[in-house]
Design a protein around this motif. Structure first.
Motif, PDB file in Angstrom:
ATOM      1  N   LEU A   1       9.375 -16.077  10.507  1.00  0.00           N
ATOM      2  CA  LEU A   1       9.846 -16.487  11.833  1.00  0.00           C
ATOM      3  C   LEU A   1      11.243 -15.933  12.096  1.00  0.00           C
ATOM      4  O   LEU A   1      11.516 -15.400  13.180  1.00  0.00           O
ATOM      5  CB  LEU A   1       9.834 -18.007  11.959  1.00  0.00           C
ATOM      6  CG  LEU A   1      10.358 -18.577  13.277  1.00  0.00           C
ATOM      7  CD1 LEU A   1       9.579 -18.036  14.470  1.00  0.00           C
ATOM      8  CD2 LEU A   1      10.321 -20.101  13.243  1.00  0.00           C
ATOM      9  N   LYS A   2      12.121 -16.048  11.116  1.00  0.00           N
ATOM     10  CA  LYS A   2      13.485 -15.533  11.266  1.00  0.00           C
ATOM     11  C   LYS A   2      13.459 -14.033  11.559  1.00  0.00           C
ATOM     12  O   LYS A   2      14.134 -13.554  12.479  1.00  0.00           O
ATOM     13  CB  LYS A   2      14.294 -15.812   9.995  1.00  0.00           C
ATOM     14  CG  LYS A   2      15.712 -15.285  10.047  1.00  0.00           C
ATOM     15  CD  LYS A   2      16.459 -15.624   8.753  1.00  0.00           C
ATOM     16  CE  LYS A   2      17.871 -15.090   8.768  1.00  0.00           C
ATOM     17  NZ  LYS A   2      18.585 -15.454   7.523  1.00  0.00           N
ATOM     18  N   LYS A   3      12.646 -13.291  10.815  1.00  0.00           N
ATOM     19  CA  LYS A   3      12.531 -11.841  11.024  1.00  0.00           C
ATOM     20  C   LYS A   3      12.026 -11.539  12.427  1.00  0.00           C
ATOM     21  O   LYS A   3      12.556 -10.660  13.118  1.00  0.00           O
ATOM     22  CB  LYS A   3      11.615 -11.226   9.973  1.00  0.00           C
ATOM     23  CG  LYS A   3      11.460  -9.719  10.111  1.00  0.00           C
ATOM     24  CD  LYS A   3      10.497  -9.172   9.073  1.00  0.00           C
ATOM     25  CE  LYS A   3      10.324  -7.680   9.114  1.00  0.00           C
ATOM     26  NZ  LYS A   3      10.367  -7.006  10.373  1.00  0.00           N
ATOM     27  N   GLN A   4      11.018 -12.284  12.884  1.00  0.00           N
ATOM     28  CA  GLN A   4      10.467 -12.053  14.227  1.00  0.00           C
ATOM     29  C   GLN A   4      11.513 -12.311  15.304  1.00  0.00           C
ATOM     30  O   GLN A   4      11.659 -11.535  16.241  1.00  0.00           O
ATOM     31  CB  GLN A   4       9.234 -12.944  14.461  1.00  0.00           C
ATOM     32  CG  GLN A   4       8.706 -12.951  15.882  1.00  0.00           C
ATOM     33  CD  GLN A   4       8.275 -11.577  16.369  1.00  0.00           C
ATOM     34  OE1 GLN A   4       7.689 -10.810  15.632  1.00  0.00           O
ATOM     35  NE2 GLN A   4       8.569 -11.257  17.615  1.00  0.00           N
ATOM     36  N   LEU A   5      12.264 -13.402  15.179  1.00  0.00           N
ATOM     37  CA  LEU A   5      13.288 -13.729  16.169  1.00  0.00           C
ATOM     38  C   LEU A   5      14.392 -12.671  16.196  1.00  0.00           C
ATOM     39  O   LEU A   5      14.830 -12.252  17.266  1.00  0.00           O
ATOM     40  CB  LEU A   5      13.871 -15.120  15.908  1.00  0.00           C
ATOM     41  CG  LEU A   5      12.905 -16.295  16.082  1.00  0.00           C
ATOM     42  CD1 LEU A   5      13.591 -17.603  15.677  1.00  0.00           C
ATOM     43  CD2 LEU A   5      12.366 -16.375  17.496  1.00  0.00           C
TER      44      LEU A   5
ATOM     45  N   GLY B   1      18.255 -23.811   9.517  1.00  0.00           N
ATOM     46  CA  GLY B   1      16.875 -24.224   9.333  1.00  0.00           C
ATOM     47  C   GLY B   1      15.954 -23.117   8.858  1.00  0.00           C
ATOM     48  O   GLY B   1      14.929 -23.377   8.248  1.00  0.00           O
ATOM     49  N   LEU B   2      16.335 -21.873   9.131  1.00  0.00           N
ATOM     50  CA  LEU B   2      15.514 -20.731   8.732  1.00  0.00           C
ATOM     51  C   LEU B   2      16.105 -19.959   7.552  1.00  0.00           C
ATOM     52  O   LEU B   2      15.620 -18.886   7.201  1.00  0.00           O
ATOM     53  CB  LEU B   2      15.293 -19.790   9.918  1.00  0.00           C
ATOM     54  CG  LEU B   2      14.441 -20.359  11.045  1.00  0.00           C
ATOM     55  CD1 LEU B   2      14.340 -19.385  12.198  1.00  0.00           C
ATOM     56  CD2 LEU B   2      13.058 -20.746  10.550  1.00  0.00           C
TER      57      LEU B   2
ATOM     58  N   TYR C   1      20.052 -16.941  24.440  1.00  0.00           N
ATOM     59  CA  TYR C   1      19.966 -17.319  23.031  1.00  0.00           C
ATOM     60  C   TYR C   1      18.727 -18.176  22.820  1.00  0.00           C
ATOM     61  O   TYR C   1      18.144 -18.700  23.761  1.00  0.00           O
ATOM     62  CB  TYR C   1      21.224 -18.074  22.589  1.00  0.00           C
ATOM     63  CG  TYR C   1      21.395 -19.433  23.225  1.00  0.00           C
ATOM     64  CD1 TYR C   1      21.058 -20.596  22.545  1.00  0.00           C
ATOM     65  CD2 TYR C   1      21.881 -19.561  24.524  1.00  0.00           C
ATOM     66  CE1 TYR C   1      21.206 -21.848  23.134  1.00  0.00           C
ATOM     67  CE2 TYR C   1      22.034 -20.800  25.111  1.00  0.00           C
ATOM     68  CZ  TYR C   1      21.690 -21.939  24.417  1.00  0.00           C
ATOM     69  OH  TYR C   1      21.826 -23.170  25.009  1.00  0.00           O
ATOM     70  N   TYR C   2      18.301 -18.288  21.543  1.00  0.00           N
ATOM     71  CA  TYR C   2      17.176 -19.148  21.183  1.00  0.00           C
ATOM     72  C   TYR C   2      17.690 -20.584  21.157  1.00  0.00           C
ATOM     73  O   TYR C   2      18.424 -20.975  20.263  1.00  0.00           O
ATOM     74  CB  TYR C   2      16.601 -18.761  19.826  1.00  0.00           C
ATOM     75  CG  TYR C   2      16.076 -17.339  19.781  1.00  0.00           C
ATOM     76  CD1 TYR C   2      15.019 -16.942  20.596  1.00  0.00           C
ATOM     77  CD2 TYR C   2      16.627 -16.396  18.931  1.00  0.00           C
ATOM     78  CE1 TYR C   2      14.532 -15.649  20.566  1.00  0.00           C
ATOM     79  CE2 TYR C   2      16.141 -15.095  18.885  1.00  0.00           C
ATOM     80  CZ  TYR C   2      15.097 -14.728  19.701  1.00  0.00           C
ATOM     81  OH  TYR C   2      14.616 -13.442  19.665  1.00  0.00           O
TER      82      TYR C   2
ATOM     83  N   ASP D   1      20.725  -9.965  19.438  1.00  0.00           N
ATOM     84  CA  ASP D   1      21.832 -10.587  20.173  1.00  0.00           C
ATOM     85  C   ASP D   1      21.538 -12.064  20.459  1.00  0.00           C
ATOM     86  O   ASP D   1      22.414 -12.916  20.341  1.00  0.00           O
ATOM     87  CB  ASP D   1      22.106  -9.852  21.488  1.00  0.00           C
ATOM     88  CG  ASP D   1      22.709  -8.478  21.257  1.00  0.00           C
ATOM     89  OD1 ASP D   1      23.348  -8.271  20.197  1.00  0.00           O
ATOM     90  OD2 ASP D   1      22.531  -7.605  22.124  1.00  0.00           O
ATOM     91  N   TRP D   2      20.294 -12.365  20.849  1.00  0.00           N
ATOM     92  CA  TRP D   2      19.918 -13.760  21.091  1.00  0.00           C
ATOM     93  C   TRP D   2      20.068 -14.563  19.801  1.00  0.00           C
ATOM     94  O   TRP D   2      20.547 -15.695  19.818  1.00  0.00           O
ATOM     95  CB  TRP D   2      18.495 -13.862  21.595  1.00  0.00           C
ATOM     96  CG  TRP D   2      18.262 -13.296  22.955  1.00  0.00           C
ATOM     97  CD1 TRP D   2      19.164 -12.650  23.761  1.00  0.00           C
ATOM     98  CD2 TRP D   2      17.036 -13.309  23.675  1.00  0.00           C
ATOM     99  NE1 TRP D   2      18.559 -12.270  24.928  1.00  0.00           N
ATOM    100  CE2 TRP D   2      17.257 -12.657  24.907  1.00  0.00           C
ATOM    101  CE3 TRP D   2      15.770 -13.804  23.396  1.00  0.00           C
ATOM    102  CZ2 TRP D   2      16.252 -12.492  25.855  1.00  0.00           C
ATOM    103  CZ3 TRP D   2      14.769 -13.642  24.340  1.00  0.00           C
ATOM    104  CH2 TRP D   2      15.020 -13.000  25.555  1.00  0.00           C
TER     105      TRP D   2
END
Length: 163
Positions: free
Chosen positions: A139-143, A161-162, A89-90, A149-150
């Motif tokens: 950033l959210k889209k990239q993650l 936060g995002l 996970y992040y 799953d992460w």
């Protein structure tokens, strides 16, 4: 130079090896990645770990913001990944601002801030101060695109936060 003397260097080591003695306690960057946010687009760029990302190449950086009057705002986002029994996970995500004027080949960033934010990401902190809504969405889209799953296993503080 005497070839028998040990050279002192920053060691980037893996946690899979048990290091003892010289070089012990070096920073482990094997679970840290960098995302660049530039003009509303977020993308992975591992070159940022060595200040050689696509936006940084060929740029002479200054600690004085006034040296870059026409700079565009870019971000380096340090992303640390951790693993639990459920999976990866992040775990830590921190954003560092910089200004880049590609035409003038000048830029502004505070190196100490970038190092401290990388350290905070490695310590599993979420610091997204300064990102606007477009940058947060990118950033959210990239993650999510990188590994949904992460994202799903990540802490609610990151998701909030995002949002």
């Amino acid at each position: 130079m005497d070839s028998d003397k040990k050279k002192i260097a920053l060691n980037i080591i893996s946690s899979k090896v048990n290091h003892k003695g010289f070089g012990a306690g070096a920073i482990d960057l094997s679970n840290v990645s960098s995302v660049i946010i530039d003009e509303g687009e977020a993308y992975l760029d591992m070159g940022a770990l060595h200040a050689k990302s696509r936006v940084e190449k060929g740029i002479k950086f200054s600690a004085n913001k006034e040296d870059v009057p026409n700079g565009r705002k870019c971000w380096i986002v340090w992303v640390a990944v951790d693993r639990t029994e459920e999976g990866s996970y992040y775990a830590g995500v921190t954003a560092c601002e910089m200004l880049v004027d590609t035409e003038a080949r000048r830029g502004w960033k505070i190196l100490a801030d970038h190092v401290n934010k990388m350290d905070q990401a490695m310590k599993r902190r979420i610091v997204l101060d300064g990102l606007d809504e477009t940058e947060k969405a990118a950033l959210k889209k990239q993650l999510i695109d990188h590994n949904e799953d992460w994202w799903n296993r990540s802490d609610e503080a990151l998701k909030a936060g995002l949002s």
